[in-house]
Scaffold this motif. Structure first.
Motif, PDB file in Angstrom:
ATOM      1  N   LEU A 111       0.836  -1.204   0.000  1.00 23.44           N
ATOM      2  CA  LEU A 111       0.000   0.000   0.000  1.00 23.44           C
ATOM      3  C   LEU A 111       0.872   1.256   0.000  1.00 23.44           C
ATOM      4  O   LEU A 111       0.581   2.234  -0.706  1.00 23.44           O
ATOM      5  CB  LEU A 111      -0.917  -0.005   1.225  1.00 23.44           C
ATOM      6  N   GLY A 112       1.948   1.224   0.768  1.00 21.59           N
ATOM      7  CA  GLY A 112       2.856   2.356   0.795  1.00 21.59           C
ATOM      8  C   GLY A 112       3.475   2.635  -0.564  1.00 21.59           C
ATOM      9  O   GLY A 112       3.632   3.802  -0.959  1.00 21.59           O
ATOM     10  N   MET A 113       3.808   1.585  -1.299  1.00 27.55           N
ATOM     11  CA  MET A 113       4.361   1.754  -2.644  1.00 27.55           C
ATOM     12  C   MET A 113       3.326   2.372  -3.582  1.00 27.55           C
ATOM     13  O   MET A 113       3.664   3.176  -4.462  1.00 27.55           O
ATOM     14  CB  MET A 113       4.838   0.397  -3.173  1.00 27.55           C
ATOM     15  N   ALA A 114       2.055   2.005  -3.397  1.00 28.83           N
ATOM     16  CA  ALA A 114       0.998   2.562  -4.243  1.00 28.83           C
ATOM     17  C   ALA A 114       0.778   4.050  -3.971  1.00 28.83           C
ATOM     18  O   ALA A 114       0.452   4.816  -4.879  1.00 28.83           O
ATOM     19  CB  ALA A 114      -0.301   1.791  -4.019  1.00 28.83           C
ATOM     20  N   LEU A 115       0.951   4.470  -2.718  1.00 30.72           N
ATOM     21  CA  LEU A 115       0.641   5.842  -2.321  1.00 30.72           C
ATOM     22  C   LEU A 115       1.850   6.767  -2.265  1.00 30.72           C
ATOM     23  O   LEU A 115       1.688   7.986  -2.078  1.00 30.72           O
ATOM     24  CB  LEU A 115      -0.036   5.834  -0.943  1.00 30.72           C
ATOM     25  N   MET A 116       3.053   6.226  -2.400  1.00 31.58           N
ATOM     26  CA  MET A 116       4.264   7.020  -2.235  1.00 31.58           C
ATOM     27  C   MET A 116       4.344   8.150  -3.275  1.00 31.58           C
ATOM     28  O   MET A 116       4.262   7.893  -4.478  1.00 31.58           O
ATOM     29  CB  MET A 116       5.488   6.118  -2.384  1.00 31.58           C
ATOM     30  N   PRO A 117       4.507   9.402  -2.832  1.00 35.52           N
ATOM     31  CA  PRO A 117       4.710  10.504  -3.791  1.00 35.52           C
ATOM     32  C   PRO A 117       5.971  10.270  -4.628  1.00 35.52           C
ATOM     33  O   PRO A 117       6.923   9.633  -4.174  1.00 35.52           O
ATOM     34  CB  PRO A 117       4.872  11.730  -2.883  1.00 35.52           C
ATOM     35  N   ILE A 205      -4.543  -2.555  -5.780  1.00 33.93           N
ATOM     36  CA  ILE A 205      -5.313  -3.804  -5.831  1.00 33.93           C
ATOM     37  C   ILE A 205      -4.589  -4.896  -5.055  1.00 33.93           C
ATOM     38  O   ILE A 205      -5.200  -5.677  -4.320  1.00 33.93           O
ATOM     39  CB  ILE A 205      -5.549  -4.220  -7.299  1.00 33.93           C
ATOM     40  N   GLY A 206      -3.264  -4.944  -5.192  1.00 32.94           N
ATOM     41  CA  GLY A 206      -2.478  -5.912  -4.429  1.00 32.94           C
ATOM     42  C   GLY A 206      -2.644  -5.707  -2.933  1.00 32.94           C
ATOM     43  O   GLY A 206      -2.793  -6.669  -2.169  1.00 32.94           O
ATOM     44  N   ALA A 207      -2.633  -4.441  -2.500  1.00 34.29           N
ATOM     45  CA  ALA A 207      -2.815  -4.147  -1.074  1.00 34.29           C
ATOM     46  C   ALA A 207      -4.209  -4.544  -0.608  1.00 34.29           C
ATOM     47  O   ALA A 207      -4.380  -5.106   0.489  1.00 34.29           O
ATOM     48  CB  ALA A 207      -2.577  -2.661  -0.814  1.00 34.29           C
ATOM     49  N   LEU A 208      -5.220  -4.286  -1.434  1.00 31.97           N
ATOM     50  CA  LEU A 208      -6.590  -4.667  -1.087  1.00 31.97           C
ATOM     51  C   LEU A 208      -6.711  -6.176  -0.936  1.00 31.97           C
ATOM     52  O   LEU A 208      -7.310  -6.671   0.038  1.00 31.97           O
ATOM     53  CB  LEU A 208      -7.559  -4.167  -2.164  1.00 31.97           C
ATOM     54  N   LEU A 209      -6.134  -6.908  -1.868  1.00 29.62           N
ATOM     55  CA  LEU A 209      -6.147  -8.368  -1.777  1.00 29.62           C
ATOM     56  C   LEU A 209      -5.423  -8.835  -0.516  1.00 29.62           C
ATOM     57  O   LEU A 209      -5.836  -9.807   0.127  1.00 29.62           O
ATOM     58  CB  LEU A 209      -5.489  -8.971  -3.018  1.00 29.62           C
TER      59      LEU A 209
END
Length: 442
Positions: A111-117, A205-209
């Motif tokens: 999730l952090g990778m998805a949201l990282m600026p 999606i990976g984080a959600l799963l």
């Protein structure tokens, strides 16, 4: 003080029989993290060009892409460390705790990778933070699949082969989910949108799963085998493994190496090799790879079922020998466009399950309950780090050094030959030698 194998291991279980039922809910829940592992593997490779531009910008796009793949390798470097830590937790405090911890932290990292600026917002701090998240993610993955292997073998000891087959069948679903997500995103988003936020959706999606898997996994109970020896745990399991079982660790690395090479080649190097080096049509290359993986998934279930009645080391040896003999000729046929692409990858899908469906339970046979997770984690992660993490680099280097487009076949054949030799020692170093030929663990 360490335990004795006879007192606290599950060696006395009766022979396998077809009437025993698997607890499918337990086996599938244990397999979810492995599916997420392969999802992450594929997603990172698919979207590497966007990750490179977001966090490792360079005037030369090739340098930027190389930096992104270097970060991908960081995840493999951290795997052995994560395997040691999570193996320690699993052997001392229980498989369940290690299971939940690895999946929860891995999901937070994803999730952090998805949201990282991006670099444009935070500068070099964004690049460093992304590398750190990848390191944490890789460390968690280092304990996830070894934990799944150990847990299902202990949860279904009489049907360990089929249980292990279900694990790797589920693992392969991560590949199909990743390619499906990629296809949908590329169908609806243009290049600019993919760069801005499309690749982040895939990681989200990976984080959600991962969160869903974590919530479902909280219902798992501790394995019966660990409960038996809970009061007799080893103080430092990893050191105990290296002191008491150094040869089984080497045997495990050898048995697993061919799998690591196959994973690195099939999931990392094969698609660009077919399209960029051999000039096959990209859509056809993607299709034959998916067909091969799908066929292999079904084969894993079949061979896993058979391995509860036929010595696993023999089935493993069949696959390893075939790969050792025919890897280079197969690469030659590919390079010369001398074989139907669909036929070749169907054959690969039929041969690979002999290795995939057997190696995991063979690994668990090498270590007793008190250090099993640590032993499996060490062997698996060293093999993955050495063979799988560097497979794309080795493939490219072999082609550049020899100018032979079929030369990667030597790498795969060599790993298979090592697996054949290592497999000859599995029976000798199994902690359940009495069950090898007549019992439930082969």
């Amino acid at each position: 003080m360490t335990t004795t194998d006879e007192a606290f291991d599950i060696n006395a279980t009766s022979p396998a029989h077809a009437g025993e039922k698997l607890n499918w809910r337990v086996i599938i829940l244990a397999s979810l993290g492995g599916a997420l592992e392969f999802y992450d593997f594929i997603v990172y490779g698919i979207f590497a060009q966007y990750i490179a531009a977001a966090f490792f910008p360079s005037a030369d796009p090739l340098i930027s892409l190389i930096n992104a793949f270097a970060v991908f390798a960081v995840g493999y470097v951290s795997r052995p460390l994560g395997g040691l830590l999570l193996g320690h937790i699993g052997d001392r405090h229980g498989r369940r705790l290690s299971f939940l911890l690895s999946l929860f932290v891995m999901t937070l990292a994803t999730l952090g990778m998805a949201l990282m600026p991006s670099y444009a917002t935070l500068g070099i701090a964004a690049s460093i933070a992304f590398i750190a998240l990848r390191f944490i993610q890789g460390a968690c993955l280092g304990g996830e699949l070894p934990n799944a292997i150990t847990y299902v073998v202990e949860a279904a000891p009489r049907r360990a082969g089929l249980a292990g087959g279900v694990v790797f069948f589920c693992v392969n679903t991560g590949v199909f989910i990743a390619t499906g997500v990629s296809s949908v995103l590329h169908s609806y988003l243009g290049p600019a949108e993919m760069q801005a936020y499309g690749w982040r959706i895939a990681f989200g999606i990976g984080a959600l799963l991962g969160f869903i898997s974590y919530l479902l996994r909280t219902s798992l109970e501790e394995s019966a085998a660990f409960k038996q020896m809970r009061k007799h745990v080893v103080k430092i399991p990893a050191l105990d493994v290296l002191r008491r079982y150094p040869v089984p660790v080497l045997v495990g690395i050898g048995v697993t190496g061919v799998i690591s090479v196959l994973n690195g080649i099939m999931f990392g190097a094969m698609a660009p090799y077919l399209t960029k080096v051999l000039n096959y049509d990209p859509r056809e290359a993607a299709l034959v790879l998916n067909i091969s993986i799908g066929l292999s998934s079904l084969g894993i279930l079949a061979v896993g079922y058979a391995s509860d009645f036929i010595a696993r080391r023999h089935l493993h040896r069949i696959g390893a020998v075939l790969i050792a003999l025919f890897s280079y000729p197969a690469y030659q046929a590919l390079a010369n466009h001398a074989i139907n692409l669909y036929l070749l990858f169907i054959l690969i899908g039929l041969v690979a399950p002999f290795i995939y469906a057997t190696y995991a339970v063979m690994l668990t046979d090498l270590f007793p309950t008190d250090v099993r997770l640590s032993g499996v984690a060490i062997a698996y992660n060293v093999s993955a780090g050495v063979f799988s993490g560097f497979a794309p680099l080795v493939v490219g280097s072999l082609i550049a050094a020899t100018h032979d487009p079929a030369s990667p076949g030597y790498f795969l054949a060599a790993s298979a030959a090592i697996a054949v030799v290592a497999g000859l020692f599995v029976k000798r170093y199994s902690v359940r030698e009495g069950a090898l030929d007549t019992g439930w663990r082969r």
